[in-house]
Design an enzyme around this catalytic site. Sequence first.
Site, PDB file in Angstrom:
ATOM      1  N   HIS A 145      -2.848  -4.253  -3.678  1.00 20.11           N
ATOM      2  CA  HIS A 145      -2.965  -3.523  -2.141  1.00 20.11           C
ATOM      3  C   HIS A 145      -1.959  -2.872  -1.438  1.00 20.11           C
ATOM      4  CE1 HIS A 145      -5.178  -2.022   1.386  1.00 20.11           C
ATOM      5  NE2 HIS A 145      -4.643  -3.159   2.068  1.00 20.11           N
ATOM      6  N   SER A 201      -3.549   1.427   4.258  1.00 19.48           N
ATOM      7  CA  SER A 201      -4.662   0.519   4.490  1.00 19.48           C
ATOM      8  C   SER A 201      -5.245   0.848   5.796  1.00 19.48           C
ATOM      9  CB  SER A 201      -4.034  -1.007   4.614  1.00 19.48           C
ATOM     10  OG  SER A 201      -5.220  -1.865   4.458  1.00 19.48           O
TER      11      SER A 201
END
Length: 293
Positions: free
Chosen positions: A267, A112
């Site tokens: 994610h 991320s």
Amino acid sequence: MLLYRQSRNYYPFQRLSKRQLSLAYTKHEPATPEPGHAPLVIMHGLFGSKQNNRSISKALARDLKTPVYAVDLRNHGDSPHAPTHNYSAMADDVEEFISAHSLTVPTLIGHSMGAKVAMTVALRSPKLLGAMVSVDNAPVDANLKSNFHAYAQGMREIEEAGIKKQGEADMILKQYEDALPIRQFLLTNLIRSPDGGEYHLRIPIKTLSASLDHMGDFPFRDPDEARYDGPALIIRGTKSHYVADDVLPLIGRFFPRFDLKDIDCGHWVISERPEEFRKAVVEFLQEKESKDA
């Protein structure tokens, strides 16, 4: 530079320069190290810390027989705080970390926010790295998921509430996030004051809140001006929107030797599918080593 040591954790307190911060880290060493294997540096995402990568770091050190350095990026975990929080500044810190620890062509792994840091370092200092692994992020300007703004608001409320029990903090976060695992992840930033009274956040939440828009940015625009020709692995969660199919051609221009690995998850790839992630990284790096031999 003086360091405070506790077990294998190192907490540096001296700032190196006006630009670079000395990052806190934990070094995970294999039981049977083998010479000649490049070390790994692994970086967490927004609101995370080196603690999140403890288990996977140990597994990668074991399988690849090389040290793994799990770092806290600036304004996170045990690393120093600074008013500037963007990818260029974080890349400054990581480049200094590699130099300070004399790491020879390490593999840089980031999830991320950490993925964009890894890509930034690779593009501006390509000779510094031996390989790069980006986990569920892309080298593009994109709007940050609204969830992160909600998380920041919830944590600001916690900071201002003067809470004395962790359960009180969780009740505040429930207004912003239903999923218990994500709330537990965010609450790893909660620590009790030395006098045993109120809890507070160890991260500068006001600084990070003000920097959220920068977390969607990427410092490079033109692949003709910056390119990383080394081995690159792009891992994405198939249920996540951060690495869309239409951005793959741009990734290929920035990272012409990239491999793509899809993992059936959202994610939070490393925590959702740790075994698939471990296998993907190990196979990628072992294949790289066989080609280099």
